[in-house]
Structure formats: C-alpha cells, structure tokens
Scaffold this motif. Structure first.
Motif, PDB file in Angstrom:
ATOM      1  N   PHE A 178       0.826  -1.195   0.000  1.00 11.95           N
ATOM      2  CA  PHE A 178       0.000   0.000   0.000  1.00 11.95           C
ATOM      3  C   PHE A 178       0.873   1.263   0.000  1.00 11.95           C
ATOM      4  CE2 PHE A 178      -2.930  -3.150   1.775  1.00 11.95           C
ATOM      5  CZ  PHE A 178      -4.042  -2.913   0.980  1.00 11.95           C
ATOM      6  N   TYR A 179       0.290   2.360  -0.436  1.00 15.71           N
ATOM      7  CA  TYR A 179       0.949   3.661  -0.365  1.00 15.71           C
ATOM      8  C   TYR A 179      -0.083   4.703   0.044  1.00 15.71           C
ATOM      9  CZ  TYR A 179      -1.285   5.405  -4.630  1.00 15.71           C
ATOM     10  OH  TYR A 179      -2.204   5.840  -5.550  1.00 15.71           O
ATOM     11  N   CYS A 180       0.391   5.839   0.534  1.00 17.49           N
ATOM     12  CA  CYS A 180      -0.509   6.932   0.894  1.00 17.49           C
ATOM     13  C   CYS A 180       0.069   8.247   0.381  1.00 17.49           C
ATOM     14  CB  CYS A 180      -0.722   6.988   2.409  1.00 17.49           C
ATOM     15  SG  CYS A 180       0.745   7.446   3.331  1.00 17.49           S
ATOM     16  N   ASP A 181      -0.825   9.180   0.064  1.00 19.16           N
ATOM     17  CA  ASP A 181      -0.443  10.489  -0.457  1.00 19.16           C
ATOM     18  C   ASP A 181      -0.433  11.491   0.698  1.00 19.16           C
ATOM     19  OD1 ASP A 181       0.024  12.786  -1.802  1.00 19.16           O
ATOM     20  OD2 ASP A 181      -1.801  12.776  -2.990  1.00 19.16           O
ATOM     21  N   THR A 182       0.741  11.937   1.099  1.00 10.51           N
ATOM     22  CA  THR A 182       0.875  12.890   2.215  1.00 10.51           C
ATOM     23  C   THR A 182       1.276  14.272   1.722  1.00 10.51           C
ATOM     24  OG1 THR A 182       3.187  12.251   2.559  1.00 10.51           O
ATOM     25  CG2 THR A 182       1.516  11.016   3.780  1.00 10.51           C
ATOM     26  N   THR A 183       0.871  14.606   0.506  1.00  8.52           N
ATOM     27  CA  THR A 183       1.262  15.883  -0.075  1.00  8.52           C
ATOM     28  C   THR A 183       0.806  17.063   0.765  1.00  8.52           C
ATOM     29  OG1 THR A 183       1.015  14.841  -2.236  1.00  8.52           O
ATOM     30  CG2 THR A 183       1.255  17.213  -2.210  1.00  8.52           C
ATOM     31  N   ASP A 184      -0.354  16.940   1.420  1.00 10.92           N
ATOM     32  CA  ASP A 184      -0.890  18.061   2.187  1.00 10.92           C
ATOM     33  C   ASP A 184      -0.040  18.403   3.405  1.00 10.92           C
ATOM     34  OD1 ASP A 184      -2.875  18.370   0.432  1.00 10.92           O
ATOM     35  OD2 ASP A 184      -4.536  17.927   1.779  1.00 10.92           O
ATOM     36  N   SER A 185       0.999  17.635   3.675  1.00 11.84           N
ATOM     37  CA  SER A 185       1.873  17.993   4.795  1.00 11.84           C
ATOM     38  C   SER A 185       2.572  19.328   4.551  1.00 11.84           C
ATOM     39  CB  SER A 185       2.916  16.896   5.028  1.00 11.84           C
ATOM     40  OG  SER A 185       3.761  16.762   3.906  1.00 11.84           O
ATOM     41  N   TRP A 186       2.605  19.785   3.276  1.00 14.23           N
ATOM     42  CA  TRP A 186       3.224  21.081   2.981  1.00 14.23           C
ATOM     43  C   TRP A 186       2.397  22.240   3.511  1.00 14.23           C
ATOM     44  CZ3 TRP A 186       8.024  20.899   2.120  1.00 14.23           C
ATOM     45  CH2 TRP A 186       8.588  19.821   1.433  1.00 14.23           C
ATOM     46  N   LYS A 187       1.172  21.969   3.960  1.00 16.04           N
ATOM     47  CA  LYS A 187       0.387  23.025   4.596  1.00 16.04           C
ATOM     48  C   LYS A 187       0.953  23.401   5.965  1.00 16.04           C
ATOM     49  CE  LYS A 187      -4.131  22.138   2.506  1.00 16.04           C
ATOM     50  NZ  LYS A 187      -5.537  21.747   2.763  1.00 16.04           N
ATOM     51  N   LEU A 188       1.663  22.471   6.586  1.00 19.87           N
ATOM     52  CA  LEU A 188       2.200  22.731   7.915  1.00 19.87           C
ATOM     53  C   LEU A 188       3.305  23.776   7.849  1.00 19.87           C
ATOM     54  CD1 LEU A 188       2.447  19.042   9.154  1.00 19.87           C
ATOM     55  CD2 LEU A 188       0.751  20.729   9.838  1.00 19.87           C
ATOM     56  N   ARG A 189       3.270  24.702   8.764  1.00 18.54           N
ATOM     57  CA  ARG A 189       4.269  25.757   8.780  1.00 18.54           C
ATOM     58  C   ARG A 189       5.548  25.328   9.489  1.00 18.54           C
ATOM     59  NH1 ARG A 189       1.542  31.556   8.834  1.00 18.54           N
ATOM     60  NH2 ARG A 189      -0.323  31.101   7.625  1.00 18.54           N
ATOM     61  N   SER A 190       5.449  24.338  10.346  1.00 20.48           N
ATOM     62  CA  SER A 190       6.620  23.872  11.084  1.00 20.48           C
ATOM     63  C   SER A 190       7.383  22.836  10.256  1.00 20.48           C
ATOM     64  CB  SER A 190       6.200  23.255  12.417  1.00 20.48           C
ATOM     65  OG  SER A 190       7.297  22.635  13.050  1.00 20.48           O
ATOM     66  N   LYS A 191       8.657  23.103  10.037  1.00 22.54           N
ATOM     67  CA  LYS A 191       9.463  22.143   9.280  1.00 22.54           C
ATOM     68  C   LYS A 191       9.669  20.855  10.067  1.00 22.54           C
ATOM     69  CE  LYS A 191      13.948  23.980  10.824  1.00 22.54           C
ATOM     70  NZ  LYS A 191      15.233  24.568  10.372  1.00 22.54           N
ATOM     71  N   TRP A 192       9.642  20.931  11.397  1.00 20.53           N
ATOM     72  CA  TRP A 192       9.834  19.745  12.213  1.00 20.53           C
ATOM     73  C   TRP A 192       8.634  18.814  12.114  1.00 20.53           C
ATOM     74  CZ3 TRP A 192      14.620  19.175  13.349  1.00 20.53           C
ATOM     75  CH2 TRP A 192      15.434  20.279  13.556  1.00 20.53           C
ATOM     76  N   GLN A 193       7.435  19.376  11.991  1.00 19.83           N
ATOM     77  CA  GLN A 193       6.248  18.534  11.815  1.00 19.83           C
ATOM     78  C   GLN A 193       6.267  17.859  10.449  1.00 19.83           C
ATOM     79  OE1 GLN A 193       2.871  21.070  12.571  1.00 19.83           O
ATOM     80  NE2 GLN A 193       3.117  20.950  14.808  1.00 19.83           N
ATOM     81  N   ARG A 194       6.685  18.611   9.421  1.00 26.14           N
ATOM     82  CA  ARG A 194       6.786  17.999   8.089  1.00 26.14           C
ATOM     83  C   ARG A 194       7.839  16.890   8.091  1.00 26.14           C
ATOM     84  NH1 ARG A 194       6.826  23.485   6.502  1.00 26.14           N
ATOM     85  NH2 ARG A 194       9.026  23.312   5.897  1.00 26.14           N
ATOM     86  N   ALA A 195       8.964  17.141   8.768  1.00 31.16           N
ATOM     87  CA  ALA A 195      10.003  16.113   8.856  1.00 31.16           C
ATOM     88  C   ALA A 195       9.511  14.899   9.643  1.00 31.16           C
ATOM     89  CB  ALA A 195      11.259  16.693   9.504  1.00 31.16           C
ATOM     90  N   ALA A 196       8.680  15.137  10.667  1.00 35.33           N
ATOM     91  CA  ALA A 196       8.138  14.025  11.457  1.00 35.33           C
ATOM     92  C   ALA A 196       7.237  13.144  10.605  1.00 35.33           C
ATOM     93  CB  ALA A 196       7.378  14.568  12.660  1.00 35.33           C
ATOM     94  N   ILE A 197       6.414  13.761   9.742  1.00 35.31           N
ATOM     95  CA  ILE A 197       5.555  12.970   8.846  1.00 35.31           C
ATOM     96  C   ILE A 197       6.415  12.154   7.883  1.00 35.31           C
ATOM     97  CG2 ILE A 197       3.856  13.141   6.988  1.00 35.31           C
ATOM     98  CD1 ILE A 197       2.612  15.485   8.448  1.00 35.31           C
ATOM     99  N   ALA A 198       7.485  12.770   7.367  1.00 28.65           N
ATOM    100  CA  ALA A 198       8.368  12.043   6.448  1.00 28.65           C
ATOM    101  C   ALA A 198       9.086  10.893   7.142  1.00 28.65           C
ATOM    102  CB  ALA A 198       9.383  13.004   5.832  1.00 28.65           C
ATOM    103  N   ALA A 199       9.393  11.058   8.443  1.00 26.27           N
ATOM    104  CA  ALA A 199      10.130  10.029   9.174  1.00 26.27           C
ATOM    105  C   ALA A 199       9.224   8.988   9.815  1.00 26.27           C
ATOM    106  CB  ALA A 199      10.990  10.680  10.262  1.00 26.27           C
ATOM    107  N   ALA A 200       7.897   9.178   9.708  1.00 28.31           N
ATOM    108  CA  ALA A 200       6.970   8.268  10.388  1.00 28.31           C
ATOM    109  C   ALA A 200       7.106   6.836   9.884  1.00 28.31           C
ATOM    110  CB  ALA A 200       5.534   8.762  10.214  1.00 28.31           C
ATOM    111  N   GLY A 201       7.319   6.652   8.593  1.00 28.90           N
ATOM    112  CA  GLY A 201       7.463   5.298   8.059  1.00 28.90           C
ATOM    113  C   GLY A 201       8.691   4.596   8.607  1.00 28.90           C
TER     114      GLY A 201
END
Length: 744
Positions: free
Chosen positions: A245-268
C-alpha cells in the motif's frame, strides 16, 4: 508532490524594445501558505492537489505580473524591492512560462496562451526511454482514507507521543544490542544464504516485504492524522512487482513547522523501527522454524531496506524529504543541481555564481549534488551487476541488456542537455572565456592520458589462514579407543606420551599367541625327550620349532602394534588438534562424539578408525600462511613473488613473505576458519561440502625467520600480492570483464 523550479537569475542587458505582457491573472482559487522565518511561500492547486514553492522574489514577481503593465516597470519595481538582484526580460518570460505550464496562470489572450503554454513535446530520447523503461513502480489509487483515519486518532496520539517515541527508540537500541551479542556469541550469520533459499522462503520474504512497506505507509497516514493534515489517497503500489500500500501525504506542505513535516516524512522509518524491535524479540525467543524465519526476514527488510533506501537522502524517499525540511531547502535536488551548474558556468565565464535564489550555501548544495550523482552511479552499476549475475544463468540476459540500454540512452540525453545548456548560457551570451575553456580541456586531456597511459601499482588481495611449516601429522595407528591426550596448552618435553590408545582385541590376540607359544614349547620339550627312545618323533621337532618361530614373530608384531598405541614425541614441541571431524568406522555405530575435533576431551573413549588424522605435533612454531586466491588472480602470481601480510589480531604490523608453493588444483572445500568470511563467499555443494562460488587455489607463503612473530594456528590474515602495474583503464576493463562475463 511537485514544486516549481528555482529561478536562475541572469545579468543580461534589457533590450531597448518594450514588450507588454497581456493582462495575466493568477487563478483566484490558488491557496497561498506563508512559511514563517524562511521567506518562502507555498502555492497549492486545489484542482490537481499539487504544491509549488515560491521564493519571496518569485512571489513578488507573480503579483506584479498579474497586475498588468509594461515589462520594464515590472522589472524596475522588482529591482526596487530587491536591489541586490538583477532582473531581465529573459528571466521574467521564463518565470511567466513556468507559471502557465504549472496551470497557475490564466492569460487573457489566446495568443499569449499559445506562446506561453504550448503543449510540452517529449524529445526522442524521452520517448525511447519510456518505451524501454521497465515498469518497476506502478500506482493504483483505491480510496480516500479521511474517515478511516479519524477513527484512529487515538492510535496516532499514542504512537507519536514524545514519551512513546523515546521508549521505542530505547527499546530498538536494546534489542539491536541483544541481537548483535547473540550473533557474535554464536558465530551464526543473521543474513540467510540466498543461494540455497527455496521458493517458499522467497515467497515468505516477499510477503514480509509487502506487509512491512504497507505498515510503513500506514505510519505516514497516522502521522498526518496526528498533525491534522489530510491524507488524500491510499492505493496499491507495485514496487519491483511486489504489491504493497501507499498513501499520499502531499498536504503535509500546509504545515508551517518544518519539524512537523520532517516528522511525517520520518513516520514510516519510525514504524519500521518498531517492527524491527518486535521481530528481534521473536527472533531471540525462538529457534529454527517458520516463526524464526519470519522474524529474520522482517529484521532484514526493516534494517537493510530502511538504511539503504528509505533513510537515504540521495534518493527521493523519506530521508530526502527529512533532509530537505530540516535543512530548510525546498526542491533540494533541483537547487543542488542549480548550484553545481552556477559554479560550472562561473568557472567558464568568470562572472560571479548566481546564488541569491538558493536557500543554502552554494558550495554545500553543489557538494550534495556531486555526492548524489556519485551515489546514483554506484547504485546504477550495482543494479546492473545484480541484474546480470542473477538473470543470465536463467537465460534472461536480455532484461539486463535492456536496463543497460536505458542507462546508456539516459547518459547520452544528459550529455546532450549539458551541451545545449552550455551553448545557451555561455556561447549565446558571449560570456565564455577561451582561456578557461583551454584549462578545462587540458585538465580533461591530462586525466584521460593518466587513465590510459600512466601505470599504477596493482595488487591482488586474498584471505589467508596461519599454519606451521614443520608440523608432523599424527595418525591413529590402529582401529582403537582413544584413552589419553597430552596437554595442548603447554610445551611438551621430548619422549612425552602425546596420544594413548587402547585396543582390547589386540591384547586378547597377544595373550592367545603367548598361550600358543607356551603350548608349542612344552610340546617341543616332550618331543626332544621322547626322541631318545623313539626315532620317529625326531622328524616332528623341526616342524614344531618352525611353529614356535612363527608364533614368536606374531607375538613381536603384536607387541610392536601395542607399543605403537602410545604416540610419543621425539622432540619438544606442542600438540595441535586437526581441523576436521572424525569419520565413523563401518564396524561401529555412529558416535555423536565424532562431531568434535579429534582430540577434544569429549572424544576420550571414542573408537577411531585406523589411519585417521588425529593431531599435529609442532617441534618449532614457524608459521606459514595459506592464502586462498581466486582463479582469475592466481594466474598473475608466481613462485618467489612477495606478499604483504597483515593479521586480523595485529593490524598494526605488516610482515613481508614470499610465495613458495601454488597448488595445481583448486581447493575441495572452504577452510573452516573462513566459513562466513565476507571476502570468500561460499555455497554448499550437492555432497554437503562448503565450496567457494568460483574456483580458488591455495598459495603458500613463507615468512622470514628473523621477522617471525608468534601466531596461533588458524588465525586469519589479509594478504596483498604486488603484481605487474596496469593503468586504471585496464584495471576497470578487467573488472568489468570478470564481473559481467557470460554464464553458460
């Protein structure tokens, strides 16, 4: 997720003629998201779901363009807002074209629409690449998981709570240490022997891969739910023909915090870390079996796959986006290539490198581009080598050739683009400096000449096992029972009993012979006494004496055999066990003690077949090395050639020896000391022996007596033989020829 290309500013002069853009207008439904403390804007297209990065300069230029007006007034206003940058008509036209190509701009005139938004035509190279490329990655959209993720908010909060993250990281470190300690203690290899894996094990490994990667994508989805970001799509991904399976997390770019975006990228990666820890616990708690194999496969997929692929910043996977977010460099790959290109153009033109549009130091970005290119070249060569060695034996070499053809066409296309860009940015602008071009060409010619003409020192490397030159073999003198073994940990004096055997049947035979001798002698006395009164008895006396002589010879032979059951040393020295296991005599049932080395304590009392090698006796501990050299390398060696030897137990010392013997035949089995050695890859033959994948030969190396240091028998060493010098080009050709030779 897509993003706009970063602009490359130019210092060309503005033409005298005026050009008026028709009234351009940004689409009103475009959503703009400011990035705090980064001077960046993110534009979201709600129709396509795509995201585009804008620098402060690009955002201001887009607003001014859409207001309508003369181009020179737009450029003047930009120069007033950003006095350190230089804006030209070419840059403005290119920027407007990119806006239209991204469907963010709506021209009010059909003519402008046709000039700025022409359909993109794929080049011949791109069409050929698309035809030849193998569909290794196919996405099949399934559904929008928004409602499903709402129900798992509780799991996301628990899973990504700071305390949970700390506990999971600590647990993974502990389990990793336990697994490593278990592997080092047992000496077993964690990686399976892929050459002996059957179809069911391959299927199990692929199943583990699919499940792990699916849970990996689920981790990204839960991270989106944790930070209140929409996950637009979940689908089926065929990655190297394996479904997951795969998921589309493109909307993570809405987050203003770079650490939150990095956390989503590192979740896998975080989820795979948890799975690896769970698998390690199962692996430590089980032994051979299906569950143990599943745990091993899961650990391999979660560790090797995560480190080499997902966490790698040089590939556009999780590691790349984590680095991009933490570094604060959007479009990291594009910006690093722009930085490298700007430095290249600057070196040829002499003008300062354009770096105002970059979000980090130009030299750091260029270094990342170089490192990424080198890694991709290495990865491409590795893929080609694996494809060739794996597919050719099954008659599927055309697939490997197809992959090679794709790479070659890609290289041609890349060099064509570089040549075209060089001509456009330097020749047309008249900024090319002939002297710098001469320096570049001279450097390239010198490099090519060095590769083709200058010989460099060449070595053949091999692994070697320490042995002793003056060792004496000790064999079992008869089929007998081993009763005593001398102490192997000390030096033994001359005439010390080394091995003692017991053969009861020989003692019985000796007693029987002695009895027969006694009877025969008594008979001889009686015959001699009767011969005085009976002459007929006289003829039996010689025959009886002959019988006695034969029996005495038999007795002497039996005594010698019994004396031989005690093996003594003629000189002082040490006793060393033979490096093999005993074989069971045919006349005796299988004894489990035979699995030990011949003179192990557990073998005391074990019956050993006559002629079996039991041990070695070493009068003088003069070590020699037995190197195991591949067939293609042993042809380059000769008797008397020097060899540099470095023992694993003493890496700081190098001893130089000479080749005294090269075996005429390949080895029949891999030395026990080299089982599992990474240099010598072995596989089990049909007879059960462990053999190198390709033929290897023994090369014996003698060391100078005045430089010999004490080394234990069986200690490992690395050996290098200095052979005839070759150019780097010749070495590369030889390596390719050996690596990609046809397999029949």
């Amino acid at each position: 997720m897509s993003a706009s290309n970063s602009n490359r500013l130019s210092s060309d002069r503005l033409p005298s003629e005026q050009f008026e853009f028709e009234r351009l207008q940004l689409r009103p439904d475009i959503e703009w998201i400011a990035q705090p403390n980064q001077s960046k804007w993110v534009a979201r297209d709600p129709l396509s779901g795509a995201y585009f990065y804008f620098s402060e300069i690009e955002y201001a230029a887009a607003k001014l363009l859409c207001s309508g007006g003369l181009v020179d007034s737009v450029i003047k206003q930009l120069r007033l807002q950003f006095p350190n940058d230089h804006f030209t008509l070419a840059w403005l036209r290119s920027f407007a074209s990119r806006l239209t190509a991204a469907h963010l701009l709506s021209p009010s005139s059909p003519q402008v629409s046709q000039s700025l938004a022409k359909p993109k035509r794929h080049s011949t190279f791109q069409r050929v690449l698309k035809i030849l490329a193998i569909p290794l990655i196919v996405r099949v959209p399934l559904f929008n998981p928004a409602r499903l993720l709402d129900k798992f908010q509780w799991l996301a909060k628990i899973l990504f709570h700071p305390l949970t993250c700390i506990a999971m990281v600590a647990t993974s470190m502990i389990t990793a240490a336990l697994v490593l300690g278990n592997v080092l203690e047992s000496g077993a290899s964690l990686l399976p022997n892929f050459s002996t894996m059957q179809g069911d094990r391959w299927l199990l490994l692929l199943l583990c891969y699919a499940v792990v990667k699916s849970l990996h994508e689920l981790g990204h989805s839960l991270a989106c739910a944790r930070f209140r970001v929409d996950c637009q799509e979940i689908g089926l991904l065929f990655l190297f023909f394996t479904p997951c399976f795969y998921c589309d997390t493109t909307d993570s770019w809405k987050l203003r915090s770079k650490w939150q975006r990095a956390a989503i990228a590192a979740a896998g990666i975080y989820v795979e870390l948890i799975l690896a820890s769970m698998a390690a616990v199962v692996w430590l708690s089980t032994r051979e079996g299906t569950l143990h194999t599943i745990a091993t496969s899961t650990m391999i997929v979660c560790s090797v796959g995560t480190l080499l692929i997902n966490a790698n910043p040089f590939l556009r996977y999780d590691g790349y986006y984590i680095l991009s977010d933490v570094w604060g460099v959007p479009n990291l790959a594009e910006q690093s290539r722009d930085a490298l290109w700007s430095l290249f153009v600057s070196s040829l033109s002499g003008r300062p490198a354009a770096s105002s549009h970059l979000d980090a130091n130009i030299w750091l970005l260029a270094s990342f581009a170089v490192a990424s290119a080198c890694y991709r070249v290495f990865l491409s060569c590795t893929i080609l080598w694996i494809a060739w060695t794996s597919l050719v034996p099954y008659g599927l070499g055309f697939i490997a050739v197809n992959i090679l053809l794709v790479y070659l066409i890609g290289l041609v296309a890349m060099f064509a683009r570089i040549t075209k860009s060089t001509y456009r940015d330097l020749m047309l602008n008249g900024t090319l400096r002939f002297a710098r071009v001469v320096v570049y060409c001279t450097a390239i010619i010198v490099l090519i000449a060095f590769l083709l003409e200058v010989p460099v020192s060449t070595f053949v490397a091999a692994r070697a096992v320490t042995d002793f030159a003056d060792k004496v073999p000790l064999f079992a003198p008869a089929q007998a029972e081993l009763t005593s073994v001398a102490n192997r940990s000390i030096d033994l004096a001359a005439n010390t009993p080394l091995l003692k055997f017991n053969a009861p049947e020989k003692l019985i035979a000796l007693g029987a012979v002695r009895g027969e001798i006694a009877v025969a002698r008594q008979k001889l006395k009686q015959l001699e006494a009767r011969s005085a009164i009976d002459e007929a008895v006289t003829f039996e006396i010689p025959t009886t004496r002959e019988v006695i002589s034969d029996l005495e010879a038999k007795e002497s032979l039996l005594r010698e055999e019994l004396n031989a059951l005690i093996v003594t040393s003629a000189k002082s020295g040490r006793l060393i066990a033979a490096d093999h296991k005993l074989t069971s005599p045919l006349a005796f049932p299988q004894d489990v003690r035979l699995d030990l080395n011949p003179i192990a304590e557990g073998n005391i009392g074990c019956t050993i077949e006559r002629g079996s090698l039991i041990a070695w006796f070493v009068p003088q501990q003069t070590p020699i090395l037995t190197a195991i050299v591949a067939q293609e390398d042993v042809k380059l060696l000769s008797i008397g050639m020097e060899a540099s030897c470095r023992w694993d137990s003493d890496l700081s010392t190098i001893q130089v020896g000479k080749i005294v013997r090269i075996s005429p035949e390949p080895i029949r089995n891999t030395p026990t000391e080299l089982h599992g050695d990474t240099y010598l890859i072995s596989q089990r033959s049909a007879s059960g022996r462990l053999l190198p994948e390709s033929p290897h030969y023994e090369v014996t190396i003698a060391l100078p007596e005045d430089e010999v240091t004490a080394h234990l028998k069986g200690s490992l060493a690395s050996v290098r033989f200095r052979i005839a010098s070759r150019t780097l080009f010749e070495s590369a050709v030889r390596y390719i020829r050996l690596s990609f030779k046809p397999t029949y």
